[in-house]
Design an enzyme around this catalytic site. Structure first.
Site: not given
Lengths: 484, 478
Positions: A76, A151, A175
């Site tokens: 990420k 997210s 997330s």
């Protein structure tokens, strides 16, 4: 090749069915082919990835392979990577190259993993749909009109579409778990303090936790074996031995006591999602687990509590993005105040600004007691709910999200509805507990996630319980149409 | 109307740890800008603070030395404000639960009276960097070498009633932090900095007046001047019908005045909250006892011991214990000279202290070591030289001409105690001054001094004064 799990890839590399270079190239080709549609990556450096793959092949040939040598994974874009841009999904960091690796990145490097790329995300991890990214929305591979969740939406979409075998994510209020649910993959948020936060750009420090996003629970166990552990550079990481998470995967779930919180099955839950979750729980009963209803009476406070604490911490954490030392700086500032105001106004998106303002307000003189301090007290009540529940049951199960993936643009005008996407996941962060979301069927042709919550540091049990389910179901092996 | 001044001080002491309070970067002073700032000090995204245990240890040491309560679980908090030399946009400090709670410090004033000043609290925090406004033509340079240096901010109660008391408190604290080894005390380099809260009230009134905070006064002299200026200013304001406003004022040493920096309305809302990146700092009763065991003799204990053991008065003992170095020097002189402490004290406070002041040196920089001074005093004691000659020898030692014995030898300063040689000189003097001899014999006994002076002059000061006296009296009365 691209539908293989990490466990299968380890096997394939060991048996010389393919090389790391072939493997890496295959995934890079898939990214090239599909990511124009999905937009799940922010940065891919194919040359470096292939070079690292060739180095890995040499290591394998020399008999020096580590546990993940030659296996491509995605990080990420919240994890700092030395020499490769780390944007956190923000214009603010569009030009930022960290001079160090996050501990998580370093650990994957140390075991030989190949960095396939940096995945898209909501700006500074603030969002539940991946629509707040400066780099554009990510699309859900199951239906490109739908959001992937957020997210960690880029990580979820890329793993769901099999553009990489696995990725990392971070989870502050859901997330990892919510996008895992919406994209039909496995996502584990470990206990707070289990995985180092060093080099992971902070959103809300007391809630943030990194974890694996994978096709299977077994792969999540393999990834967590790499990620977990004390880090002296993170004072909040916990100095506690790390078990081998793969060693207990085959344990029986017979006699497992499952608690179903009545608050997680009430108003606000899409009935089709509820039905899918009930079917999944039946599977556990078939395997010999027992089910009882429990209550987490303070559940309805979780979202409001979170939306005081997380913005308060973020308002302070994001102060360092001031245009002085790194990141976006406005053109021709006329004085210091202008430098701050314009650099930050231009560099941050709407949702980030909204949360900074909420947080600064909650911490300001005269309001601190009414908001921040009160929220911390309620946080304690929420933790106590779980504490009492775990006196009766081994794990808690319920839906990961109240809905399946919603359409892009559907909720952007209504932040509060968007915030409710995380209603079942947020309390877990507030309490610091581990939670996992695993694929549990479909509703309206979109994936449904089953959330399993465990007691502190019981990641091994969550992975075991998930793995046992995945042995009797095949939801986790389904690949979205167009990506087979 | 008669006015009373009320003063409280906030003193920032830089702790002499090797590395910074939350990172491994060096704290050494004076390096090239930005060469001692690591990713943590720069506040780069994703980095995290890790507490330096030595800073905690030093804070506890201070707390024990001022008899303070030590907080078992103290908390770091973030103080949020934007400034270019504050990399994270917040300073990590302590707010609600500081590591050191209430304590006290005793000061001695010029008239010998003793006063106890309350210490409200002392908390750990990180220093900011420096903004350099010169040399950059309309821009500001940032040097982050100092960012993250550990500070202990020591806050006093508003217990001081004059600039003199404030300076005495500051000096005492300055001495104490060096005694216990937690601060180098270097005020030029900013290791010991002071802010003063000053207000005035009509004598006898209970409530405090409105205070002004004077920022950044970095010498004992400036503290005194800044406070005195500010007290005058506030009295003027009130007596001309105005009101003192609560504000922060900056002392300008060049103009010797304070001027307004910002009013209360303009003051920051720092939005303090507990820093979620750091765990509470735990200090156990065992830790405290261990630290107590490590403490050296404190200034007050040393003073009391000097008074008892060396028969010094309070003033002498205070001067000789003003720093650990002075006390050690003095005791080394006693040992080396094998002489009475009183004469050693006189030399240290007199000749040595005068020479140090003249050269603006500290006692640790003295070219005359304690052993050398002790050697000199020993030669006075065993009658090798007179006290007067000794001053000459001291000067030679100061100028690097060797120790006392070498100087005495090289310059031929050894005292004459040979009665025959002295008698010879006396005889010559008496023969050359018959008129004065008559006067003496006629009853003018004051004339003895004249003869002593002449003999000493003739002997170039080397004749033993006691022998000269006795022989003279003998010869004049015969």
């Amino acid at each position: 090749m691209h539908t293989k799990t990490i466990a299968e890839i380890i096997e394939g590399l060991r048996n010389k069915q393919f090389s790391s270079e072939e493997l890496t190239k295959a995934y890079l080709d898939r990214i090239k082919q599909h990511d124009k549609t999905l937009n799940s990556f922010i940065t891919v450096d194919a040359d470096v990835a292939l070079k690292n793959a060739r180095d890995a092949d040499k290591k394998i040939a020399d008999g020096n392979a580590e546990s993940l040598t030659g296996i491509p994974i995605a990080q990420k874009d919240i994890f700092c990577t030395q020499g490769i841009k780390t944007t956190c999904g923000s214009k603010m960091l569009d030009n930022f190259i960290a001079p160090y690796n996050a501990t998580t990145v370093q650990k994957f490097n140390d075991v030989g993993a190949v960095l396939a790329g940096k995945t898209n995300m909501d700006e500074f991890a603030m969002g539940s749909s991946n629509e707040t990214s400066f780099y554009g929305a990510v699309k859900n591979p199951w239906d490109t009109n739908a959001v992937p969740g957020g997210s960690s939406g880029g990580s979820a979409a890329s793993v769901a579409a099999r553009l990489v075998p696995a990725a990392t994510g971070t989870d502050t209020g859901g997330s990892i778990r919510q996008p895992a649910a919406l994209c039909g993959i496995t996502g584990l948020k470990p206990t707070y303090g289990r995985v180092s936060r060093y080099g992971m750009i902070a959103f809300a420090s007391s809630l943030d936790q990194g974890g694996p996003m994978t096709q299977t629970a077994e792969d999540a166990a393999i990834m967590l074996n790499v990620m977990a552990g004390f880090d002296q550079r993170d004072s909040t990481s916990v100095n506690k031995p790390v078990p081998d998470y793969t060693s207990t995967l085959e344990d029986s779930v017979k006699g497992l006591k499952i608690g179903l919180p009545k608050e997680y099955f009430g108003e606000g839950l899409d009935p089709a999602v509820g039905d899918a979750v009930q079917v999944a729980i039946k599977e556990y009963e078939k395997m010999g687990a027992t089910v009882q209803e429990i209550s987490l009476p303070n559940t309805h406070f979780a979202v409001p509590t979170y939306y005081v604490i997380a913005p308060a911490e973020c308002s302070s954490n994001l102060s360092r993005f001031d245009g002085v030392r790194f990141g976006h700086r406005c053109d021709n500032p006329k004085d210091l105040m202008d430098l701050y105001t314009r650099s930050r106004s231009e560099g941050f998106g709407e949702e980030v600004k909204r949360r900074i303002m909420i947080g600064a307000y909650a911490l300001s003189a005269g309001y601190y007691d009414a908001y921040y301090l009160k929220a911390q007290k309620i946080r304690q009540l929420i933790s106590n709910d779980f504490k009492q529940a775990f006196e009766k049951v081994d794990v808690i199960m319920g839906p990961t999200a109240p809905d399946v993936a919603f359409n892009i643009g559907e909720r952007t005008e209504d932040p509060v509805t968007m915030y409710l996407s995380d209603i079942y996941t947020i309390a877990v962060n507030l309490a610091g507990l581990p939670g996992i979301s695993i694929p549990a069927g479909f509703a309206k042709d979109r994936p449904v996630g089953l959330q399993i919550i465990g007691n502190y540091f019981e990641e091994a049990r969550l992975l075991n319980v998930s793995h046992q389910y995945q042995k009797v179901t095949d939801w986790h092996r389904r690949v979205p149409k167009g990506f087979e | 109307m008669e006015w009373e001044t009320v003063i409280g001080l906030e003193i920032h002491t830089q702790l002499r740890t090797k590395s910074k309070i939350f990172s491994g970067a060096s704290t050494a002073y004076g390096a090239e800008p930005n060469t001692q700032a690591c990713a943590v000090d720069l506040g780069l995204p994703g980095v995290l603070p890790v507490l330096n245990k030595e800073a905690v240890h030093m804070a506890v040491k201070f707390g024990v030395a001022v008899n303070a309560e030590i907080t078992p679980r103290s908390i770091f908090a973030r103080k949020n404000y934007f400034y270019p030399d504050l990399p994270k946009g917040y300073q990590i400090s302590q707010f609600e639960l500081p590591i050191v709670g209430k304590g006290e410090l005793e000061i001695t004033l010029a008239d010998g009276s003793v006063k106890t000043i309350g210490i409200t609290r002392a908390h750990l925090e990180e220093d900011a960097g420096k903004s350099l406004h010169e040399d950059f033509q309309g821009m500001t340079g940032i040097d982050l070498n100092r960012a993250g240096t550990p500070l202990l901010e020591i806050v006093s109660e508003p217990d001081m009633r004059s600039a003199e008391e404030a300076v005495a408190y500051m000096k005492k604290l300055h001495s104490l932090v060096q005694y216990i080894g937690i601060c180098d005390g270097n005020m030029q380099e900013g290791s010991f900095r002071c802010d003063a809260n000053v207000s005035v009230r009509p004598k006898g009134q209970k409530e405090f007046g409105t205070r002004a905070e004077l920022k950044n006064i970095n010498s004992f002299r400036f503290v005194e001047r800044a406070i005195n200026f500010e007290v005058e200013r506030q009295i003027d304001v009130i007596e001309s019908g105005g009101q003192v406003v609560q504000e922060t004022r900056l002392y300008d040493a060049d103009k010797d005045e304070t001027r307004s920096m910002r009013s209360k309305e303009e003051s920051h809302d720092y939005r303090y909250f507990p820093d979620p990146d750091l765990l509470p700092v735990e200090v156990t009763a065992d830790d405290i006892e261990r630290v107590r065991g490590e403490l050296p003799e404190l200034p007050d204990q040393k003073r009391d011991r000097f008074m008892a053991d060396y028969e010094l008065n309070m003033e002498e003992a205070n001067i000789l214990t003003s720093s650990r170095e002075t006390g050690d020097y003095f005791e080394t002189v006693i040992k080396a000279s094998n002489s009475k402490p009183k004469i050693c004290a006189n030399w240290v406070m007199g000749e040595l202290s005068g020479a140090l002041n003249k050269s603006d040196m500290s006692i640790s920089e003295s070219p005359v070591s304690a052993e050398m001074l002790g050697g000199l005093i020993q030669r006075i004691n065993d009658n090798t030289i007179s006290g007067k000659i000794a001053k000459q020898v001291f000067e030679a030692m100061w100028n690097g001409e060797g120790d006392a014995d070498a100087v005495i030898e090289n310059k031929g300063l050894k005292q004459v105690t040979d009665t025959g040689a002295i008698e010879k000189i006396i005889d010559e003097i008496l023969a050359a001054n018959t008129a004065q001899v008559e006067q003496y014999r006629a009853g003018k006994e004051k004339m003895l001094g004249f003869f002593v002076g002449q003999v000493m002059k003739q002997s170039q000061g080397k004749a033993n004064p006691a022998i000269v006296n006795n022989l003279l009296k003998e010869k004049l009365s015969s």
